[in-house]
Design a protein around this motif. Structure first.
Motif, PDB file in Angstrom:
ATOM      1  N   LEU A  91      61.321  21.867  28.542  1.00  0.00           N
ATOM      2  CA  LEU A  91      60.256  22.106  29.514  1.00  0.00           C
ATOM      3  C   LEU A  91      60.629  23.285  30.417  1.00  0.00           C
TER       4      LEU A  91
ATOM      5  N   LEU B  12      51.914  19.522  28.950  1.00  0.00           N
ATOM      6  CA  LEU B  12      52.465  18.490  28.066  1.00  0.00           C
ATOM      7  C   LEU B  12      51.471  18.025  27.013  1.00  0.00           C
TER       8      LEU B  12
ATOM      9  N   LEU C  60      58.805  11.570  25.272  1.00  0.00           N
ATOM     10  CA  LEU C  60      57.876  12.468  25.955  1.00  0.00           C
ATOM     11  C   LEU C  60      56.537  11.779  26.206  1.00  0.00           C
TER      12      LEU C  60
ATOM     13  N   TRP D  97      51.839  19.372  23.592  1.00  0.00           N
ATOM     14  CA  TRP D  97      53.061  19.045  22.869  1.00  0.00           C
ATOM     15  C   TRP D  97      52.879  17.895  21.896  1.00  0.00           C
TER      16      TRP D  97
END
Length: 181
Positions: free
Chosen positions: A179, A36, A15, A39
């Motif tokens: 996602l 993102l 990621l 995360w």
């Protein structure tokens, strides 16, 4: 959105790699908008450090997207190939550029592919094949195709996965599923 602790370490590395590639190609805003950065601390740090980094202005947005997808690997190349057929979703310049993902796929050296075949065969290539043509007939995002001759003399076509591709695809699919949810 899930926090960092909900990811396996291997997925968190991937990621972060995805975010770094998108940021490097001038898509820091996309990384931010997708959430993102929430995360993982590594992604938030990348955005703070490079999120507004200038991209190559000699390349158009569609070219930068194609290059990012190529660098991200087979899962994202495949996604780009699908998007290239969706004129209802993207402007013509993007469709035209993403179409190159179908016809400009780089090849893998045949020596590297032989290692892959021998691993699948669990033995030497020569036990099954008399010869494999080193030059591919075709190359795709996931595999490439070579002419080969079996020990029996029969001519065949051999489709060989790119080395190391399966763990990357599996991680990408896990991440894309998360996602999407």
């Amino acid at each position: 959105m899930p926090g960092k602790q909900s990811f396996a370490a291997r997925d968190m590395r991937r990621l972060t790699e995805i975010a770094a590639i998108l940021i490097a190609h001038g898509f820091g805003d996309l990384v931010r908008q997708s959430g993102l950065e929430t995360w993982g601390a590594g992604i938030a740090q990348l955005l703070r450090r490079n999120g507004s980094a200038p991209h190559d202005h000699r390349m158009s947005g569609p070219e930068r997207l194609r290059c990012a997808l190529e660098e991200l690997g087979p899962t994202f190349v495949k996604l780009g190939q699908i998007l290239a057929s969706r004129a209802d979703l993207l402007p013509p310049a993007y469709i035209e550029e993403l179409a190159h993902l179908r016809d400009r796929v780089g090849t893998v050296d045949s020596a590297d592919l032989i290692v892959e075949v021998e691993a699948d065969l669990e033995g030497p290539l020569t036990e099954v094949f008399e010869a494999i043509e080193p030059a591919p007939l075709a190359a795709g995002s996931i595999a490439q195709v070579h002419r080969a001759r079996l020990q029996s003399g029969e001519e065949v076509v051999l489709k060989i996965r790119r080395p190391g591709i399966m763990p990357v695809i599996e991680a990408d699919l896990r991440l894309l599923l998360r996602l999407a949810s």
